[in-house]
Design a protein around this motif. Structure first.
Motif, mmCIF file in Angstrom:
data_model
loop_
_atom_site.group_PDB
_atom_site.id
_atom_site.type_symbol
_atom_site.label_atom_id
_atom_site.label_comp_id
_atom_site.label_asym_id
_atom_site.label_seq_id
_atom_site.Cartn_x
_atom_site.Cartn_y
_atom_site.Cartn_z
ATOM 1 N N THR A 188 -38.820 2.608 58.908
ATOM 2 C CA THR A 188 -37.924 1.682 59.612
ATOM 3 C C THR A 188 -37.246 2.391 60.775
ATOM 4 O OG1 THR A 188 -37.543 0.419 57.587
ATOM 5 C CG2 THR A 188 -35.937 0.157 59.348
ATOM 6 N N ASP A 189 -36.860 3.645 60.571
ATOM 7 C CA ASP A 189 -36.249 4.424 61.654
ATOM 8 C C ASP A 189 -37.221 4.611 62.811
ATOM 9 O OD1 ASP A 189 -33.962 4.658 60.106
ATOM 10 O OD2 ASP A 189 -34.472 6.656 59.355
ATOM 11 N N SER A 231 -41.155 -2.941 55.116
ATOM 12 C CA SER A 231 -40.979 -2.015 54.003
ATOM 13 C C SER A 231 -41.596 -2.609 52.749
ATOM 14 C CB SER A 231 -39.491 -1.740 53.752
ATOM 15 O OG SER A 231 -38.945 -0.979 54.800
ATOM 16 N N ILE A 232 -42.269 -1.762 51.966
ATOM 17 C CA ILE A 232 -42.874 -2.209 50.725
ATOM 18 C C ILE A 232 -42.180 -1.530 49.548
ATOM 19 C CG2 ILE A 232 -44.739 -0.481 50.874
ATOM 20 C CD1 ILE A 232 -46.554 -2.644 49.526
ATOM 21 N N THR A 233 -41.771 -2.315 48.572
ATOM 22 C CA THR A 233 -41.101 -1.778 47.389
ATOM 23 C C THR A 233 -42.141 -1.182 46.438
ATOM 24 O OG1 THR A 233 -41.259 -3.865 46.171
ATOM 25 C CG2 THR A 233 -39.323 -3.555 47.590
ATOM 26 N N GLY A 234 -41.659 -0.505 45.399
ATOM 27 C CA GLY A 234 -42.556 0.042 44.391
ATOM 28 C C GLY A 234 -43.165 1.375 44.749
ATOM 29 N N GLY A 235 -42.702 1.983 45.837
ATOM 30 C CA GLY A 235 -43.195 3.292 46.244
ATOM 31 C C GLY A 235 -42.252 4.398 45.839
ATOM 32 N N GLU A 267 -35.584 -0.357 46.077
ATOM 33 C CA GLU A 267 -35.470 -1.511 46.972
ATOM 34 C C GLU A 267 -34.115 -1.537 47.660
ATOM 35 O OE1 GLU A 267 -36.201 -6.363 47.025
ATOM 36 O OE2 GLU A 267 -36.698 -5.190 45.239
ATOM 37 N N SER A 268 -33.061 -1.120 46.971
ATOM 38 C CA SER A 268 -31.730 -1.127 47.594
ATOM 39 C C SER A 268 -31.672 -0.167 48.777
ATOM 40 C CB SER A 268 -30.657 -0.774 46.563
ATOM 41 O OG SER A 268 -30.852 0.526 46.046
ATOM 42 N N ALA A 317 -31.745 0.183 54.944
ATOM 43 C CA ALA A 317 -32.323 0.612 56.218
ATOM 44 C C ALA A 317 -32.551 -0.557 57.176
ATOM 45 C CB ALA A 317 -33.626 1.353 55.971
ATOM 46 N N GLN A 318 -32.514 -1.782 56.651
ATOM 47 C CA GLN A 318 -32.630 -3.016 57.436
ATOM 48 C C GLN A 318 -33.944 -3.137 58.220
ATOM 49 O OE1 GLN A 318 -28.838 -2.896 59.643
ATOM 50 N NE2 GLN A 318 -28.067 -4.399 58.180
ATOM 51 N N PRO A 319 -35.077 -3.103 57.500
ATOM 52 C CA PRO A 319 -36.349 -3.379 58.178
ATOM 53 C C PRO A 319 -36.440 -4.849 58.556
ATOM 54 C CG PRO A 319 -36.672 -3.326 55.816
ATOM 55 C CD PRO A 319 -35.238 -2.922 56.052
ATOM 56 N N ASP A 320 -37.421 -5.174 59.359
ATOM 57 C CA ASP A 320 -37.615 -6.578 59.729
ATOM 58 C C ASP A 320 -38.049 -7.412 58.533
ATOM 59 O OD1 ASP A 320 -37.060 -6.341 62.571
ATOM 60 O OD2 ASP A 320 -38.916 -5.190 62.685
ATOM 61 N N TYR A 321 -38.854 -6.817 57.651
ATOM 62 C CA TYR A 321 -39.350 -7.529 56.469
ATOM 63 C C TYR A 321 -39.412 -6.568 55.283
ATOM 64 C CZ TYR A 321 -41.036 -10.801 60.023
ATOM 65 O OH TYR A 321 -41.116 -11.670 61.093
#
Length: 226
Positions: free
Chosen positions: A175-176, A187-191, A195-196, A201-205
């Motif tokens: 995101t940066d 951003s994809i969760t589970g990596g 998620e928080s 970081a405020q990605p677009d999605y």
């Protein structure tokens, strides 16, 4: 205009969070430290991993030992585990859809080029990945050009347009990078992080698997026939 898809590898395309956690716990065990669980890993994970080692209780000297010799302790433990890791849910589908429509797909990673290319071959993705941007060797990992600078130079050399370039990753660093280069961030969760932390970081999605990526691309008018 076709889009460019820039994917992180570890934790994003490759489902290797468990392999990394097992490696870290093996390292902690060598120094008599207790294991950590996945939620702790995702809250504490930073790159380079020496930051994580210190945050979970290792001394500066112990972290330096792990970092010595090109982080051989980490790589020699991790790579056999990673050789059994599969792709994340939906990853093959989106990569194949991009290939069929001649969409450029780049892997941008903090890992090392040769083992990363070996993983790509093992998983049968040679025809789906146009370029691999990563560190040259264990000796240069986290010591030479940053991910963001590597991508900036590649985009400049290949005249890629920021407004049609998507970067997909599982850590705030992607995101940066997007913010610095004017890209669309997903951003994809589970990596490797919670998620928080991704939300902060405020990605677009934010997506939870790669099947959710296609509707986002189609919203921009890309891959509509996939």
């Amino acid at each position: 205009m076709k889009p460019t898809l820039v994917f992180d590898w570890n934790g994003t395309l490759l489902d290797d969070a468990d392999a990394v956690l097992k490696t870290i716990n093996a390292i902690l065990g060598r120094f008599g430290r207790p294991d950590i669980d996945m939620p702790t890993f995702r809250e504490q994970c930073e790159l380079p991993l020496s930051v994580l080692y210190r945050s979970v209780g290792m001394s500066e000297g112990e972290a330096a030992i792990v970092d010595s010799d090109g982080s051989a302790i980490f790589h020699d433990t991790y790579e056999p585990l990673a050789s059994k890791a599969d792709l994340r849910k939906g990853a093959r589908c989106i990569l194949e859809a991009a290939r069929q429509q001649a969409v450029s797909t780049i892997v941008l990673s903090s890992y090392i080029v040769d083992p990363l290319r070996s993983q790509i071959r093992r998983l049968g993705l040679d025809n789906c990945v146009n370029e691999v941007l990563a560190f040259e060797s264990r000796a240069t990992q986290f010591k030479s050009m940053s991910k963001g600078e590597r991508l900036r130079r590649y985009m400049q050399a290949n005249n890629l347009k920021p407004e049609s370039t998507f970067i997909i990753g599982d850590m705030p660093v992607e995101t940066d990078i997007a913010r610095d280069l004017g890209l669309i961030s997903i951003s994809i969760t589970g990596g490797f992080v919670s998620e928080s932390r991704l939300q902060a970081a405020q990605p677009d999605y934010i997506i939870h698997d790669h099947h959710e990526l296609l509707p986002i691309l189609q919203r921009y008018g890309f891959l509509c026939n996939a």
